[in-house]
Design a protein around this motif. Structure first.
Motif, PDB file in Angstrom:
ATOM      1  N   VAL A   1      45.095  12.026 -31.887  1.00 40.32           N
ATOM      2  CA  VAL A   1      44.603  12.410 -30.564  1.00 40.32           C
ATOM      3  C   VAL A   1      43.085  12.270 -30.502  1.00 40.32           C
ATOM      4  O   VAL A   1      42.540  11.764 -29.511  1.00 40.32           O
ATOM      5  CB  VAL A   1      45.053  13.847 -30.216  1.00 40.32           C
ATOM      6  CG1 VAL A   1      44.349  14.354 -28.975  1.00 40.32           C
ATOM      7  CG2 VAL A   1      46.555  13.894 -30.034  1.00 40.32           C
ATOM      8  N   ALA A   2      42.388  12.684 -31.543  1.00 45.30           N
ATOM      9  CA  ALA A   2      40.932  12.562 -31.560  1.00 45.30           C
ATOM     10  C   ALA A   2      40.512  11.089 -31.529  1.00 45.30           C
ATOM     11  O   ALA A   2      39.529  10.735 -30.869  1.00 45.30           O
ATOM     12  CB  ALA A   2      40.356  13.251 -32.795  1.00 45.30           C
TER      13      ALA A   2
ATOM     14  N   LEU B   1      36.313   7.672 -24.751  1.00 43.39           N
ATOM     15  CA  LEU B   1      34.921   8.032 -24.436  1.00 43.39           C
ATOM     16  C   LEU B   1      33.962   6.888 -24.735  1.00 43.39           C
ATOM     17  O   LEU B   1      33.010   6.651 -23.984  1.00 43.39           O
ATOM     18  CB  LEU B   1      34.509   9.281 -25.212  1.00 43.39           C
ATOM     19  CG  LEU B   1      35.172  10.589 -24.769  1.00 43.39           C
ATOM     20  CD1 LEU B   1      34.770  11.728 -25.697  1.00 43.39           C
ATOM     21  CD2 LEU B   1      34.767  10.908 -23.337  1.00 43.39           C
ATOM     22  N   ILE B   2      34.197   6.178 -25.818  1.00 40.76           N
ATOM     23  CA  ILE B   2      33.313   5.062 -26.165  1.00 40.76           C
ATOM     24  C   ILE B   2      33.543   3.887 -25.214  1.00 40.76           C
ATOM     25  O   ILE B   2      32.611   3.173 -24.848  1.00 40.76           O
ATOM     26  CB  ILE B   2      33.537   4.639 -27.634  1.00 40.76           C
ATOM     27  CG1 ILE B   2      33.019   5.741 -28.554  1.00 40.76           C
ATOM     28  CG2 ILE B   2      32.870   3.313 -27.951  1.00 40.76           C
ATOM     29  CD1 ILE B   2      33.351   5.540 -30.005  1.00 40.76           C
ATOM     30  N   GLY B   3      34.780   3.695 -24.777  1.00 44.62           N
ATOM     31  CA  GLY B   3      35.092   2.564 -23.914  1.00 44.62           C
ATOM     32  C   GLY B   3      34.795   2.778 -22.450  1.00 44.62           C
ATOM     33  O   GLY B   3      34.734   1.817 -21.682  1.00 44.62           O
TER      34      GLY B   3
ATOM     35  N   PRO C   1      32.003   3.601 -20.739  1.00 46.15           N
ATOM     36  CA  PRO C   1      30.834   2.898 -20.191  1.00 46.15           C
ATOM     37  C   PRO C   1      31.081   1.396 -20.004  1.00 46.15           C
ATOM     38  O   PRO C   1      30.577   0.801 -19.059  1.00 46.15           O
ATOM     39  CB  PRO C   1      29.737   3.139 -21.228  1.00 46.15           C
ATOM     40  CG  PRO C   1      30.146   4.378 -21.920  1.00 46.15           C
ATOM     41  CD  PRO C   1      31.637   4.353 -21.937  1.00 46.15           C
ATOM     42  N   ALA C   2      31.860   0.799 -20.859  1.00 47.21           N
ATOM     43  CA  ALA C   2      32.145  -0.626 -20.726  1.00 47.21           C
ATOM     44  C   ALA C   2      33.072  -0.903 -19.560  1.00 47.21           C
ATOM     45  O   ALA C   2      33.047  -1.990 -18.981  1.00 47.21           O
ATOM     46  CB  ALA C   2      32.763  -1.152 -22.018  1.00 47.21           C
ATOM     47  N   LEU C   3      33.898   0.070 -19.194  1.00 47.50           N
ATOM     48  CA  LEU C   3      34.842  -0.122 -18.096  1.00 47.50           C
ATOM     49  C   LEU C   3      34.237   0.220 -16.733  1.00 47.50           C
ATOM     50  O   LEU C   3      34.766  -0.187 -15.708  1.00 47.50           O
ATOM     51  CB  LEU C   3      36.087   0.741 -18.325  1.00 47.50           C
ATOM     52  CG  LEU C   3      36.942   0.357 -19.526  1.00 47.50           C
ATOM     53  CD1 LEU C   3      38.052   1.382 -19.713  1.00 47.50           C
ATOM     54  CD2 LEU C   3      37.522  -1.024 -19.341  1.00 47.50           C
ATOM     55  N   SER C   4      33.156   0.977 -16.724  1.00 48.29           N
ATOM     56  CA  SER C   4      32.576   1.391 -15.449  1.00 48.29           C
ATOM     57  C   SER C   4      31.794   0.237 -14.833  1.00 48.29           C
ATOM     58  O   SER C   4      31.239  -0.616 -15.522  1.00 48.29           O
ATOM     59  CB  SER C   4      31.667   2.598 -15.644  1.00 48.29           C
ATOM     60  OG  SER C   4      30.549   2.234 -16.416  1.00 48.29           O
ATOM     61  N   ILE C   5      31.735   0.221 -13.503  1.00 45.16           N
ATOM     62  CA  ILE C   5      30.987  -0.808 -12.781  1.00 45.16           C
ATOM     63  C   ILE C   5      29.534  -0.369 -12.732  1.00 45.16           C
ATOM     64  O   ILE C   5      29.213   0.732 -12.286  1.00 45.16           O
ATOM     65  CB  ILE C   5      31.554  -0.989 -11.359  1.00 45.16           C
ATOM     66  CG1 ILE C   5      33.000  -1.443 -11.445  1.00 45.16           C
ATOM     67  CG2 ILE C   5      30.709  -1.957 -10.567  1.00 45.16           C
ATOM     68  CD1 ILE C   5      33.695  -1.477 -10.102  1.00 45.16           C
ATOM     69  N   ASP C   6      28.686  -1.237 -13.179  1.00 41.17           N
ATOM     70  CA  ASP C   6      27.257  -0.915 -13.225  1.00 41.17           C
ATOM     71  C   ASP C   6      26.640  -1.206 -11.865  1.00 41.17           C
ATOM     72  O   ASP C   6      26.529  -2.355 -11.450  1.00 41.17           O
ATOM     73  CB  ASP C   6      26.571  -1.728 -14.325  1.00 41.17           C
ATOM     74  CG  ASP C   6      25.177  -1.230 -14.626  1.00 41.17           C
ATOM     75  OD1 ASP C   6      24.848  -0.105 -14.196  1.00 41.17           O
ATOM     76  OD2 ASP C   6      24.429  -1.965 -15.289  1.00 41.17           O
TER      77      ASP C   6
END
Length: 79
Positions: A47-48, A55-57, A59-64
């Motif tokens: 789970v961790a 959590l690490i991924g 920022p890469a998935l968000s639209i800048d």
């Protein structure tokens, strides 16, 4: 596998469907405290890992939004 050549009586098949065993299976062993703790640690680790990857991924998935504003401002300066 090989099929039998001789016919099997239907009474035998009917009796086989109704057969019940009088042998009871042995009781299942309860896991020890160490086994339960190990399973819990493995579950928490999985789970961790999934939460950490999310959590690490993220920022890469968000639209800048800032890069689109920079491109628009550079285009407007060229006029």
């Amino acid at each position: 596998m090989f099929r039998r050549r001789e016919p099997v009586p239907f009474a035998f098949i009917a009796e086989a469907d109704k057969f019940r065993s009088n042998v009871t299976p042995p009781e299942r062993e309860r896991p020890s405290a160490g086994q339960r703790a190990g399973r819990a640690l493995v579950g928490l680790t999985v789970v961790a890992g999934l939460v950490g990857a999310l959590l690490i991924g993220m920022p890469a998935l968000s639209i800048d939004q800032t890069s689109s504003h920079i491109q628009q401002s550079e285009a407007s300066q060229g006029r």
